[in-house]
Design a protein around this motif. Structure first.
Motif, PDB file in Angstrom:
ATOM      1  N   THR A   1      -4.886 111.784  77.405  1.00 21.41           N
ATOM      2  CA  THR A   1      -6.184 112.402  77.664  1.00 21.41           C
ATOM      3  C   THR A   1      -7.006 111.518  78.599  1.00 21.41           C
ATOM      4  OG1 THR A   1      -6.190 113.443  75.479  1.00 21.41           O
ATOM      5  CG2 THR A   1      -8.295 113.303  76.623  1.00 21.41           C
ATOM      6  N   PHE A   2      -7.598 112.145  79.612  1.00 21.36           N
ATOM      7  CA  PHE A   2      -8.415 111.436  80.591  1.00 21.36           C
ATOM      8  C   PHE A   2      -9.821 112.041  80.601  1.00 21.36           C
ATOM      9  CE2 PHE A   2      -4.075 110.809  81.717  1.00 21.36           C
ATOM     10  CZ  PHE A   2      -4.002 109.540  82.281  1.00 21.36           C
ATOM     11  N   ALA A   3     -10.792 111.226  80.986  1.00 19.92           N
ATOM     12  CA  ALA A   3     -12.182 111.686  81.057  1.00 19.92           C
ATOM     13  C   ALA A   3     -12.712 111.433  82.461  1.00 19.92           C
ATOM     14  CB  ALA A   3     -13.035 110.961  80.026  1.00 19.92           C
ATOM     15  N   TYR A   4     -13.547 112.360  82.925  1.00 20.11           N
ATOM     16  CA  TYR A   4     -14.058 112.278  84.292  1.00 20.11           C
ATOM     17  C   TYR A   4     -15.523 112.706  84.302  1.00 20.11           C
ATOM     18  CZ  TYR A   4     -14.651 113.505  89.238  1.00 20.11           C
ATOM     19  OH  TYR A   4     -15.110 113.600  90.530  1.00 20.11           O
TER      20      TYR A   4
ATOM     21  N   ALA B   1     -21.542 116.649  85.214  1.00 14.29           N
ATOM     22  CA  ALA B   1     -20.479 117.382  84.521  1.00 14.29           C
ATOM     23  C   ALA B   1     -19.497 116.376  83.933  1.00 14.29           C
ATOM     24  CB  ALA B   1     -19.754 118.319  85.477  1.00 14.29           C
ATOM     25  N   LEU B   2     -19.150 116.578  82.682  1.00 12.68           N
ATOM     26  CA  LEU B   2     -18.177 115.738  81.984  1.00 12.68           C
ATOM     27  C   LEU B   2     -16.919 116.570  81.753  1.00 12.68           C
ATOM     28  CD1 LEU B   2     -17.264 113.258  80.360  1.00 12.68           C
ATOM     29  CD2 LEU B   2     -18.557 114.165  78.410  1.00 12.68           C
ATOM     30  N   ILE B   3     -15.792 116.049  82.213  1.00 10.29           N
ATOM     31  CA  ILE B   3     -14.530 116.790  82.128  1.00 10.29           C
ATOM     32  C   ILE B   3     -13.505 115.975  81.342  1.00 10.29           C
ATOM     33  CG2 ILE B   3     -12.647 117.865  83.423  1.00 10.29           C
ATOM     34  CD1 ILE B   3     -14.559 118.087  85.811  1.00 10.29           C
ATOM     35  N   PHE B   4     -12.958 116.577  80.295  1.00 13.37           N
ATOM     36  CA  PHE B   4     -11.795 116.022  79.606  1.00 13.37           C
ATOM     37  C   PHE B   4     -10.572 116.813  80.058  1.00 13.37           C
ATOM     38  CE2 PHE B   4     -14.517 114.076  76.297  1.00 13.37           C
ATOM     39  CZ  PHE B   4     -13.839 112.883  76.133  1.00 13.37           C
ATOM     40  N   PHE B   5      -9.478 116.119  80.358  1.00 15.32           N
ATOM     41  CA  PHE B   5      -8.238 116.852  80.624  1.00 15.32           C
ATOM     42  C   PHE B   5      -7.059 116.115  80.009  1.00 15.32           C
ATOM     43  CE2 PHE B   5      -8.965 114.185  84.341  1.00 15.32           C
ATOM     44  CZ  PHE B   5      -7.718 113.648  84.643  1.00 15.32           C
ATOM     45  N   GLN B   6      -6.033 116.887  79.683  1.00 14.05           N
ATOM     46  CA  GLN B   6      -4.907 116.348  78.921  1.00 14.05           C
ATOM     47  C   GLN B   6      -3.588 116.881  79.461  1.00 14.05           C
ATOM     48  OE1 GLN B   6      -4.229 117.641  74.726  1.00 14.05           O
ATOM     49  NE2 GLN B   6      -4.623 115.486  74.242  1.00 14.05           N
ATOM     50  N   VAL B   7      -2.600 115.982  79.551  1.00 19.99           N
ATOM     51  CA  VAL B   7      -1.239 116.380  79.930  1.00 19.99           C
ATOM     52  C   VAL B   7      -0.595 117.053  78.726  1.00 19.99           C
ATOM     53  CG1 VAL B   7       1.002 115.579  80.754  1.00 19.99           C
ATOM     54  CG2 VAL B   7      -1.092 114.429  81.522  1.00 19.99           C
ATOM     55  N   GLN B   8      -0.082 118.262  78.914  1.00 20.06           N
ATOM     56  CA  GLN B   8       0.383 119.066  77.783  1.00 20.06           C
ATOM     57  C   GLN B   8       1.842 118.821  77.387  1.00 20.06           C
ATOM     58  OE1 GLN B   8      -1.986 121.307  76.055  1.00 20.06           O
ATOM     59  NE2 GLN B   8      -2.980 119.649  77.183  1.00 20.06           N
TER      60      GLN B   8
ATOM     61  N   LYS C   1      -6.958 124.760  75.335  1.00 19.08           N
ATOM     62  CA  LYS C   1      -5.590 124.708  74.795  1.00 19.08           C
ATOM     63  C   LYS C   1      -5.322 125.897  73.877  1.00 19.08           C
ATOM     64  CE  LYS C   1      -5.898 120.375  73.330  1.00 19.08           C
ATOM     65  NZ  LYS C   1      -5.485 119.067  72.764  1.00 19.08           N
ATOM     66  N   LYS C   2      -6.315 126.264  73.069  1.00 18.97           N
ATOM     67  CA  LYS C   2      -6.132 127.401  72.161  1.00 18.97           C
ATOM     68  C   LYS C   2      -5.948 128.708  72.923  1.00 18.97           C
ATOM     69  CE  LYS C   2      -8.476 125.807  67.961  1.00 18.97           C
ATOM     70  NZ  LYS C   2      -9.617 126.052  67.042  1.00 18.97           N
ATOM     71  N   ARG C   3      -6.729 128.878  73.983  1.00 13.35           N
ATOM     72  CA  ARG C   3      -6.667 130.121  74.758  1.00 13.35           C
ATOM     73  C   ARG C   3      -5.559 130.096  75.808  1.00 13.35           C
ATOM     74  NH1 ARG C   3     -13.179 130.427  76.126  1.00 13.35           N
ATOM     75  NH2 ARG C   3     -13.911 130.240  73.966  1.00 13.35           N
ATOM     76  N   ASP C   4      -4.933 128.917  75.986  1.00 16.44           N
ATOM     77  CA  ASP C   4      -3.867 128.732  76.972  1.00 16.44           C
ATOM     78  C   ASP C   4      -4.345 129.113  78.375  1.00 16.44           C
ATOM     79  OD1 ASP C   4      -1.391 127.939  77.868  1.00 16.44           O
ATOM     80  OD2 ASP C   4      -0.461 129.899  77.549  1.00 16.44           O
TER      81      ASP C   4
ATOM     82  N   ILE D   1       4.325 118.493  85.375  1.00 13.79           N
ATOM     83  CA  ILE D   1       3.525 118.469  84.157  1.00 13.79           C
ATOM     84  C   ILE D   1       2.522 119.617  84.187  1.00 13.79           C
ATOM     85  CG2 ILE D   1       3.734 115.971  83.903  1.00 13.79           C
ATOM     86  CD1 ILE D   1       0.862 115.734  84.962  1.00 13.79           C
ATOM     87  N   SER D   2       1.996 119.945  83.023  1.00 14.13           N
ATOM     88  CA  SER D   2       0.924 120.937  82.930  1.00 14.13           C
ATOM     89  C   SER D   2      -0.296 120.264  82.324  1.00 14.13           C
ATOM     90  CB  SER D   2       1.360 122.131  82.073  1.00 14.13           C
ATOM     91  OG  SER D   2       1.669 121.709  80.756  1.00 14.13           O
ATOM     92  N   VAL D   3      -1.478 120.725  82.708  1.00 11.65           N
ATOM     93  CA  VAL D   3      -2.719 120.119  82.224  1.00 11.65           C
ATOM     94  C   VAL D   3      -3.710 121.201  81.804  1.00 11.65           C
ATOM     95  CG1 VAL D   3      -2.638 117.926  83.469  1.00 11.65           C
ATOM     96  CG2 VAL D   3      -3.490 119.952  84.625  1.00 11.65           C
ATOM     97  N   LYS D   4      -4.612 120.819  80.896  1.00  7.28           N
ATOM     98  CA  LYS D   4      -5.721 121.674  80.476  1.00  7.28           C
ATOM     99  C   LYS D   4      -7.014 120.875  80.617  1.00  7.28           C
ATOM    100  CE  LYS D   4      -2.919 124.949  78.952  1.00  7.28           C
ATOM    101  NZ  LYS D   4      -2.740 126.201  79.722  1.00  7.28           N
ATOM    102  N   PHE D   5      -8.105 121.576  80.959  1.00  8.89           N
ATOM    103  CA  PHE D   5      -9.386 120.923  81.207  1.00  8.89           C
ATOM    104  C   PHE D   5     -10.473 121.509  80.307  1.00  8.89           C
ATOM    105  CE2 PHE D   5      -6.913 120.582  85.042  1.00  8.89           C
ATOM    106  CZ  PHE D   5      -7.238 119.362  85.608  1.00  8.89           C
TER     107      PHE D   5
END
Length: 572
Positions: free
Chosen positions: A227-230, A178-185, A298-301, A265-269
């Protein structure tokens, strides 16, 4: 070091010699692997099995390639082989992969054994696996281009190599990844409120929190900005991934206390999954899938989104190093030009050349999406040379079209400026293109200036002697700005756009800009206010007596044809 330099101890050939030797080899804390002249494995000890997970029966007759992780490039192994064959010895640090897929960092020594005729008959490998603590310490000094200097996490270059290794593993064994991108909003708001240094401290703390909570067979990297990748391998089902996301979210959204200030902070994945049973995909495709899922989150919040085929029309293109190499080869980069105007009369004073990428499938890509990777991968000099030559050629084209000599300002990266061949390249390009150096300006950020002040002064003077104007871009963001004006032959300073953005609301910023202008006039240095977007901002910088203005209020960067229609037609 070679085998000849190793102190030779003679052990008596007693009846139990083989038993003693076997006891010693299987009780050492280092893994031992012995191969024949074809590098086929003929012996491994118990520690080798403990480290790699492979028994002797599983690797007998195979080469040590079975351990390769895919992170090191092929030329790494070619250089290793050359050194062993020439010197009889090699020592270094590298990433390998265990039987169950775990990536680990090890130190490896290789010895070559030759017979009396000088022909190699055997190779001996001695393996030392680093502990988790040692790995953190050593990885930072391995190769600085693979690690983010702020967080000390792997950067996108190393992450792409690890991702390639993971996809190769999926070819060999029945598993998944599984590849996960997440970003501090809300990072931008934090920066605006508390400043850039505060934001940097936050990213460091964030990275440290996550590093202490990573499961096995995974890697976390700072992709860019916030943006971070995992990557994680061997999950059971989608619920496993959701648990990891919820754990990360809980860790990241817990209150941070920095310099006595509490904040959240808030994050999205965004998540992409792939299994061995599915059709093989490449690194670029896998990255695109996860990035598109993040865009949808991010679009769907919502906290996270898993990639599905319906996202294909909505995603953002993920750039990797090979894309940039192809773009340079195919001449996909183009220059747009933004006008520079005199503050008092709004007359045209010149243009700043700004690079864009005309991608064959993704359309126009702005520099913020590819310049950071170009800098890290060493391709920025190739791009920079193209930009300077093209800007010179455009100046000549405009002159031949009857518009006269027009000032063209070109940005130089830190890597370009610190290249010893820069001055010769610029002089040669000016001569070959016929550009007028008196109408060429080079913009440098403060980070371009090395600690070697003497060499920096020499290089700037050499450029000035060619007739080129030297400008400091983003002036005021560093700690040594005033010293540069005194020590270096600077002709122009460009006030950082972050100052202009808040100049309407912040009296201190207004006072700083006023002081910069007063000082610049005393030193006969022109001041450019960039990032002007409103009439109020323009009136303020006009009152503060900035010489030149630039920004969306007057025009966006445009192609040469549009520039000619809007700004140059009246010059004919």
């Amino acid at each position: 070091m070679s085998l000849d330099s190793v102190e030779k101890l003679v052990f008596p050939k007693t009846p139990y010699y083989d038993e003693v030797l076997n006891l010693v080899l299987n009780n050492t804390q280092k893994g031992i692997v012995f191969t024949n002249e074809r590098n086929e494995i003929i012996y491994v000890n118990k520690t080798f099995t403990d480290i790699t997970g492979y028994s002797f029966e599983e690797v007998k007759g195979k080469t040590p390639k079975v351990l390769q992780s895919g992170i090191q490039p092929s030329n790494f192994y070619e250089e290793m082989k050359r050194e062993v064959l020439e010197n009889g010895y090699w020592n270094g640090t590298l990433w390998n992969r265990t039987k169950n897929g775990e990536i680990y960092l090890q130190e490896l020594e290789i010895y070559a054994f030759r017979n009396k005729e000088g022909k190699i008959e055997n190779f001996l490998g001695i393996i030392s696996k680093f502990s988790e603590e040692e790995m953190v310490k050593v990885s930072g000094s391995l190769d600085i281009e693979y690690y983010d200097p702020l967080t000390s996490l792997p950067n996108r270059l190393l992450f792409e190599k690890r991702l390639h290794s993971t996809l190769q593993l999926l070819k060999r064994i029945d598993t998944n990844a599984a590849l996960i991108f997440f970003q501090v909003q809300n990072y931008h708001d934090i920066n605006e409120t508390y400043g850039l240094l505060f934001g940097d401290l936050l990213l460091k703390r964030l990275a440290k929190r996550l590093e202490n909570n990573l499961p096995m067979n995974s890697m976390l990297a700072r992709w860019n900005g916030t943006t971070f990748a995992y990557i994680m391998e061997g999950y059971r089902d989608q619920k496993d991934i959701e648990k990891v996301i919820e754990k990360f979210s809980k860790i990241l959204t817990s209150t941070f206390v920095i310099n006595g200030i509490s904040l959240n902070i808030s994050v999205k994945f965004g998540v992409a999954m792939h299994e061995s049973s599915q059709e093989m995909i490449d690194v670029c495709t896998f990255l695109k899938m996860a990035k598109k899922a993040l865009v949808q989150a991010k679009k769907r919040d919502v906290l996270y989104c898993f990639y599905d085929q319906s996202m294909e029309m909505n995603g953002h293109y993920v750039i990797i190093e090979s894309d940039i190499i192809r773009a340079i080869k195919n001449k996909e980069f183009v220059l747009y030009y933004q006008p520079l105007l005199t503050t008092d009369s709004k007359e045209l004073a010149g243009f700043e050349a700004l690079i864009r990428w005309h991608h064959p499938t993704e359309g126009l890509i702005t520099p913020g999406n590819f310049i950071p990777l170009a800098e890290k991968s060493g391709l920025i000099n190739d791009i920079g040379e193209y930009v300077f030559r093209e800007a010179c050629e455009q100046q000549v084209r405009w002159r031949k079209s009857g518009y006269g000599d027009l000032l063209v300002s070109v940005n130089l990266s830190m890597n370009q400026f610190q290249d010893d061949s820069l001055v010769n390249y610029i002089a040669r390009t000016l001569q070959e293109t016929g550009a007028n150096p008196n109408y060429i300006s080079i913009e440098l950020t403060e980070s371009s200036f090395s600690e070697d002040v003497e060499n920096t002064i020499i290089k700037l003077k050499q450029l000035s002697e060619l007739g080129i104007t030297i400008a400091i871009d983003d002036f005021g963001t560093g700690y040594s700005s005033l010293g540069y004006l005194i020590d270096f032959p600077i002709h122009t300073i460009k006030i950082d756009r972050t100052f202009i953005k808040v100049i309407e609301e912040n009296e201190k910023i207004e006072a700083i800009v006023r002081a910069i202008n007063s000082m610049a006039k005393a030193l006969d240095i022109k001041v450019v206010a960039e990032g002007i977007e409103t009439d109020t901002q323009f009136e303020l910088v006009k009152q503060l007596e900035c010489d030149i203005v630039q920004g969306f209020l007057f025009d966006r960067p445009q192609e040469p044809k549009i520039i000619e229609q809007k700004w140059l037609a009246n010059k004919l």
